[in-house]
Design a protein around this motif. Structure first.
Motif, PDB file in Angstrom:
ATOM      1  N   ASP A  10       0.646  -1.021  -0.314  1.00 21.72           N
ATOM      2  CA  ASP A  10       0.237   0.153   0.197  1.00 21.72           C
ATOM      3  C   ASP A  10       0.873   1.638   0.162  1.00 21.72           C
ATOM      4  OD1 ASP A  10      -2.629   1.078   0.166  1.00 21.72           O
ATOM      5  OD2 ASP A  10      -1.989   2.527   2.659  1.00 21.72           O
ATOM      6  N   LEU A  11       2.000   1.578   0.827  1.00 20.80           N
ATOM      7  CA  LEU A  11       2.363   2.581   0.762  1.00 20.80           C
ATOM      8  C   LEU A  11       3.486   2.521  -0.290  1.00 20.80           C
ATOM      9  CD1 LEU A  11       4.376   1.820   4.463  1.00 20.80           C
ATOM     10  CD2 LEU A  11       3.055   3.860   4.050  1.00 20.80           C
ATOM     11  N   GLN A  12       3.871   1.236  -0.781  1.00 21.01           N
ATOM     12  CA  GLN A  12       4.366   1.349  -2.588  1.00 21.01           C
ATOM     13  C   GLN A  12       3.745   2.302  -3.752  1.00 21.01           C
ATOM     14  OE1 GLN A  12       5.510  -2.448  -2.751  1.00 21.01           O
ATOM     15  NE2 GLN A  12       7.590  -1.829  -2.485  1.00 21.01           N
ATOM     16  N   ARG A  13       2.127   1.828  -3.403  1.00 19.72           N
ATOM     17  CA  ARG A  13       1.172   2.339  -4.575  1.00 19.72           C
ATOM     18  C   ARG A  13       0.465   3.441  -4.038  1.00 19.72           C
ATOM     19  NH1 ARG A  13      -1.407  -2.486  -3.351  1.00 19.72           N
ATOM     20  NH2 ARG A  13      -2.592  -1.522  -2.062  1.00 19.72           N
ATOM     21  N   ARG A  14       1.341   4.233  -3.025  1.00 22.44           N
ATOM     22  CA  ARG A  14       0.904   5.602  -2.623  1.00 22.44           C
ATOM     23  C   ARG A  14       1.699   5.987  -2.727  1.00 22.44           C
ATOM     24  NH1 ARG A  14      -2.376   6.362   2.954  1.00 22.44           N
ATOM     25  NH2 ARG A  14      -4.096   4.681   2.542  1.00 22.44           N
ATOM     26  N   LEU A  15       2.944   5.873  -2.773  1.00 28.70           N
ATOM     27  CA  LEU A  15       4.496   6.512  -3.051  1.00 28.70           C
ATOM     28  C   LEU A  15       4.925   7.043  -4.766  1.00 28.70           C
ATOM     29  CD1 LEU A  15       6.650   7.632  -2.078  1.00 28.70           C
ATOM     30  CD2 LEU A  15       7.921   5.667  -2.093  1.00 28.70           C
ATOM     31  N   GLU A  16       4.084   5.734  -4.850  1.00 30.21           N
ATOM     32  CA  GLU A  16       3.994   5.935  -6.232  1.00 30.21           C
ATOM     33  C   GLU A  16       3.409   7.569  -7.316  1.00 30.21           C
ATOM     34  OE1 GLU A  16       3.543   2.500  -8.684  1.00 30.21           O
ATOM     35  OE2 GLU A  16       4.925   1.285  -7.702  1.00 30.21           O
ATOM     36  N   ALA A  17       1.850   6.722  -6.241  1.00 33.75           N
ATOM     37  CA  ALA A  17       0.690   8.437  -6.818  1.00 33.75           C
ATOM     38  C   ALA A  17       1.389  10.111  -6.250  1.00 33.75           C
ATOM     39  CB  ALA A  17      -0.490   7.878  -6.135  1.00 33.75           C
ATOM     40  N   LEU A  18       2.112  10.098  -5.057  1.00 35.59           N
ATOM     41  CA  LEU A  18       3.053  11.260  -4.763  1.00 35.59           C
ATOM     42  C   LEU A  18       3.891  11.872  -5.944  1.00 35.59           C
ATOM     43  CD1 LEU A  18       2.732  12.502  -2.595  1.00 35.59           C
ATOM     44  CD2 LEU A  18       4.946  11.257  -1.456  1.00 35.59           C
ATOM     45  N   GLY A  19       4.804  10.348  -6.672  1.00 38.33           N
ATOM     46  CA  GLY A  19       5.813  10.654  -7.335  1.00 38.33           C
ATOM     47  C   GLY A  19       4.540  11.403  -8.929  1.00 38.33           C
ATOM     48  N   GLY A  20       4.017  10.961  -9.164  1.00 40.37           N
ATOM     49  CA  GLY A  20       2.800  11.403  -9.972  1.00 40.37           C
ATOM     50  C   GLY A  20       2.587  12.564  -9.814  1.00 40.37           C
ATOM     51  N   ILE A  21       1.850  12.724  -8.933  1.00 40.63           N
ATOM     52  CA  ILE A  21       1.333  14.080  -8.283  1.00 40.63           C
ATOM     53  C   ILE A  21       2.161  15.611  -8.343  1.00 40.63           C
ATOM     54  CG2 ILE A  21       0.105  15.885  -6.491  1.00 40.63           C
ATOM     55  CD1 ILE A  21      -0.875  13.199  -5.097  1.00 40.63           C
ATOM     56  N   PHE A  22       3.913  14.787  -7.506  1.00 39.20           N
ATOM     57  CA  PHE A  22       5.189  16.197  -7.842  1.00 39.20           C
ATOM     58  C   PHE A  22       5.640  16.362  -9.197  1.00 39.20           C
ATOM     59  CE2 PHE A  22       4.351  15.344  -2.734  1.00 39.20           C
ATOM     60  CZ  PHE A  22       4.225  16.805  -2.435  1.00 39.20           C
TER      61      PHE A  22
END
Length: 93
Positions: A10-22
């Motif tokens: 779950d953390l890895q998925r959220r981090l990937e989304a965060l990288g996309g946002i930023f």
């Protein structure tokens, strides 16, 4: 064990989304461009503009560092879990 693995995934998925946002790649390009501007002759002629650009650069760099630090920590947690599983080390699981 399954719960820990799920939490890391779950953390890895959220981090990937965060990288996309930023958009880390774009932020890095922005930092390079701002570095080029800051090294230009006459950069400090307009102090307000120079300080605004440096604040913008600082904000972009902080976002980059945040995403990279989180990525490193999640990767390390995942690797630590894999090692513990491979060693069948119940105390770390």
């Amino acid at each position: 064990l399954a719960e820990t693995r799920s939490a890391i995934s779950d953390l890895q998925r959220r981090l990937e989304a965060l990288g996309g946002i930023f958009d880390v790649a774009q932020l890095k390009r922005n930092v390079e461009e701002l570095d080029d501007l800051a090294s230009a002759s006459g950069f400090w002629d307009d102090q307000e503009k120079a300080q605004a650009l440096l604040r913008k650069r600082s904000a972009a760099q902080e976002k980059i560092e945040l995403v990279e630090r989180l990525d490193k920590e999640v990767t390390e947690a995942s690797e630590y879990l894999e090692l513990a599983e491979a060693e069948d080390d119940e105390s770390t699981l």
